[in-house]
Design an enzyme around this catalytic site. Structure first.
Site, PDB file in Angstrom:
ATOM      1  N   ASN A   9       0.865  -1.182   0.000  1.00  0.00           N
ATOM      2  CA  ASN A   9       0.000   0.000   0.000  1.00  0.00           C
ATOM      3  C   ASN A   9       0.900   1.230   0.000  1.00  0.00           C
ATOM      4  O   ASN A   9       1.487   1.574   1.030  1.00  0.00           O
ATOM      5  CB  ASN A   9      -0.891  -0.037   1.255  1.00  0.00           C
ATOM      6  CG  ASN A   9      -1.717   1.225   1.408  1.00  0.00           C
ATOM      7  OD1 ASN A   9      -1.825   2.029   0.479  1.00  0.00           O
ATOM      8  ND2 ASN A   9      -2.318   1.402   2.580  1.00  0.00           N
ATOM      9  N   LYS A  11       0.104   4.242  -0.310  1.00  0.00           N
ATOM     10  CA  LYS A  11      -0.572   5.418   0.278  1.00  0.00           C
ATOM     11  C   LYS A  11      -0.389   6.653  -0.624  1.00  0.00           C
ATOM     12  O   LYS A  11      -0.344   6.522  -1.839  1.00  0.00           O
ATOM     13  CB  LYS A  11      -0.087   5.672   1.706  1.00  0.00           C
ATOM     14  CG  LYS A  11      -0.146   4.416   2.564  1.00  0.00           C
ATOM     15  CD  LYS A  11      -0.055   4.702   4.033  1.00  0.00           C
ATOM     16  CE  LYS A  11       0.048   3.390   4.787  1.00  0.00           C
ATOM     17  NZ  LYS A  11      -0.204   3.499   6.203  1.00  0.00           N
ATOM     18  N   HIS A  95      -9.699   0.620   4.977  1.00  0.00           N
ATOM     19  CA  HIS A  95      -8.398   0.827   5.620  1.00  0.00           C
ATOM     20  C   HIS A  95      -8.599   1.763   6.814  1.00  0.00           C
ATOM     21  O   HIS A  95      -9.433   2.673   6.764  1.00  0.00           O
ATOM     22  CB  HIS A  95      -7.409   1.434   4.614  1.00  0.00           C
ATOM     23  CG  HIS A  95      -6.008   1.477   5.138  1.00  0.00           C
ATOM     24  ND1 HIS A  95      -5.579   2.459   5.997  1.00  0.00           N
ATOM     25  CD2 HIS A  95      -4.962   0.649   4.948  1.00  0.00           C
ATOM     26  CE1 HIS A  95      -4.310   2.229   6.307  1.00  0.00           C
ATOM     27  NE2 HIS A  95      -3.911   1.128   5.683  1.00  0.00           N
ATOM     28  N   GLU A  97      -7.058   4.229   7.860  1.00  0.00           N
ATOM     29  CA  GLU A  97      -6.938   5.665   7.581  1.00  0.00           C
ATOM     30  C   GLU A  97      -8.226   6.194   6.939  1.00  0.00           C
ATOM     31  O   GLU A  97      -8.621   7.342   7.156  1.00  0.00           O
ATOM     32  CB  GLU A  97      -5.709   5.924   6.696  1.00  0.00           C
ATOM     33  CG  GLU A  97      -4.428   5.789   7.509  1.00  0.00           C
ATOM     34  CD  GLU A  97      -3.227   5.280   6.742  1.00  0.00           C
ATOM     35  OE1 GLU A  97      -3.197   5.376   5.514  1.00  0.00           O
ATOM     36  OE2 GLU A  97      -2.293   4.761   7.411  1.00  0.00           O
ATOM     37  N   GLU A 167      -5.749  -5.518  10.451  1.00  0.00           N
ATOM     38  CA  GLU A 167      -4.769  -4.455  10.643  1.00  0.00           C
ATOM     39  C   GLU A 167      -5.080  -3.704  11.936  1.00  0.00           C
ATOM     40  O   GLU A 167      -5.895  -2.765  11.932  1.00  0.00           O
ATOM     41  CB  GLU A 167      -4.823  -3.471   9.473  1.00  0.00           C
ATOM     42  CG  GLU A 167      -4.396  -4.063   8.147  1.00  0.00           C
ATOM     43  CD  GLU A 167      -3.742  -3.002   7.276  1.00  0.00           C
ATOM     44  OE1 GLU A 167      -2.603  -3.222   6.855  1.00  0.00           O
ATOM     45  OE2 GLU A 167      -4.349  -1.933   7.058  1.00  0.00           O
ATOM     46  N   GLY A 173       1.929   1.854  10.892  1.00  0.00           N
ATOM     47  CA  GLY A 173       2.860   2.977  10.809  1.00  0.00           C
ATOM     48  C   GLY A 173       3.529   3.331  12.120  1.00  0.00           C
ATOM     49  O   GLY A 173       4.141   4.393  12.245  1.00  0.00           O
ATOM     50  N   SER A 213       3.036  -2.503  10.483  1.00  0.00           N
ATOM     51  CA  SER A 213       4.483  -2.477  10.747  1.00  0.00           C
ATOM     52  C   SER A 213       5.188  -3.772  10.347  1.00  0.00           C
ATOM     53  O   SER A 213       6.087  -4.248  11.055  1.00  0.00           O
ATOM     54  CB  SER A 213       4.758  -2.144  12.220  1.00  0.00           C
ATOM     55  OG  SER A 213       4.313  -0.833  12.496  1.00  0.00           O
TER      56      SER A 213
HETATM   57  C1  PEP Z   1      -1.002  -0.079   6.000  1.00  0.00           C
HETATM   58  O1  PEP Z   1      -1.031   1.100   5.697  1.00  0.00           O
HETATM   59  O2  PEP Z   1      -1.878  -0.853   5.598  1.00  0.00           O
HETATM   60  C2  PEP Z   1       0.105  -0.544   6.832  1.00  0.00           C
HETATM   61  C3  PEP Z   1       0.049  -1.758   7.287  1.00  0.00           C
HETATM   62  O3  PEP Z   1       1.119   0.354   7.078  1.00  0.00           O
HETATM   63  P1  PEP Z   1       2.546   0.015   7.771  1.00  0.00           P
HETATM   64  O4  PEP Z   1       3.055  -1.251   7.147  1.00  0.00           O
HETATM   65  O5  PEP Z   1       3.395   1.197   7.464  1.00  0.00           O
HETATM   66  O6  PEP Z   1       2.281  -0.177   9.226  1.00  0.00           O
END
Ligand code: PEP
Length: 334
Positions: A9, A11, A95, A97, A167, A173, A213
């Protein structure tokens, strides 16, 4: 069979030049990935360019969001038909976000899931609890609500075309990833819920990715959990070397299938795998090997026992509530 899937992703990062360069490096680094499927989700503005770079390669294209209508007066939105035309095969939906920054509701996410399926794309529905919700013991309640709402009104066939991602919001993040046991517990719960909402077969076939992460140095650990079918990667997908390493570490290894620890308590009267009730000591097999089972509960719905690799099954003993007994994959007491 649930082939591991690794999704990047990107972003809101990168202009056209960066997107092309990253796609090229990923494509060249994963020419013949064995035992893993790979998809990248660039920003909308880079989809066409990345589609061109990835054309003919094994790396698939996905989008990060979409609207539920095919066209119309929806300023600033992108429809599933537009994404299909660009060659996308999946769309991230729900997601954290989108849920938390843009206040997307479960109802909107459900409309998007249905629309994406109608246009022949695969929704990758993300669910996950915040740190506060976990502290309050609401993890299962939250992910259950999100999955029930996201899949509301879908046929069994359509549920079967969905991908899921667990998630945890606190892991996205932050550099703090869920432990393999934490991920396994929630994945098992979601699989149990998929059985209730759809069928046992659906529970065994739906792919559930972990996201939060994930880095090159923790990908192998989490993806070796039997119920973790790959990873959704944010930050580490922006550098080709780390993303390629994650894909390689997530690939299914040949050899013995992954197995789950088998436990039972002969005295218990109420056992479950996830949310699926099973008789005490019952054995459920899945397509990866033997899975199982039940442990004591004292009336409450039983929790899910995290999977353990076969190697550890001999040395670890897990039980909750009343003492469990170890049984082998045929149900014999050990
Ligand atoms: C994500 O945005 O779906 C995500 C898992 O981000 P990160 O790997 O940076 O934690």
């Amino acid at each position: 069979m649930r082939p591991p899937l690794v999704v990047g992703n990107w972003k809101m990062h990168g202009g056209l030049a960066e997107a092309r360069a990253l796609a090229q490096s990923v494509r060249d680094g994963l020419k013949r990935p064995r035992g893993v499927e790979v998809v990248v989700c660039p920003p909308f503005t880079a989809l066409a360019a990345v589609a061109e770079v990835l054309g003919g390669s094994v790396v698939g294209l996905g989008a990060q969001n979409c609207h539920w209508e095919p066209h119309g007066a929806f300023t600033g939105e992108i429809s599933p038909t537009m994404l299909a035309e660009l060659g996308c095969r999946l769309v991230l939906l729900g997601h954290s976000e989108r849920r938390h920054i843009f206040r997307e509701t479960d109802d909107e996410i459900n409309k998007k899931v249905a629309a994406v399926l109608r246009h022949g794309l695969q929704p990758l529905l993300c669910v996950g609890e915040t740190a506060e919700e976990r502290r309050q013991g609401l993890t299962f309640t939250v992910v259950e609500g999100q999955l029930r709402a996201g899949w509301a009104g879908l046929s069994l066939e359509d549920m079967g075309r969905c991908l899921l991602a667990y998630e945890p919001v606190w892991a996205i993040g932050t550099g703090v990833n869920a432990t393999p046991a934490q991920a396994a517990e929630v994945h098992g719960y979601l699989r149990g819920l998929a059985s209730e909402l759809g069928s046992k077969d659906l529970a065994q076939t739906v792919r559930i990715l972990y996201g939060g992460s994930v880095k090159a140095d923790n990908a192998a650990e989490v993806t070796q959990e039997p119920d973790v079918d790959g990873v959704l990667v944010g930050g580490a997908s922006l550098q080709a070397p780390s993303f390629i390493a994650i894909a390689k570490k997530s690939a299914a290894k040949g050899g013995a299938p992954k197995r789950r620890l088998l436990l039972c308590d002969p005295e218990s009267t109420s056992c479950a795998i996830g949310r699926t009730a099973v008789p005490p000591g019952a054995i459920e097999s899945n397509r990866l090997g033997i899975s199982a089972v039940s442990h004591s509960t004292t009336g409450a719905r039983s929790g899910y026992l995290p999977a353990l690799p076969l190697r550890q099954q001999r040395s670890r003993y897990v039980s909750r509530g009343r003492a469990g007994v170890r049984v082998d994959s045929r149900g014999r007491r050990g």
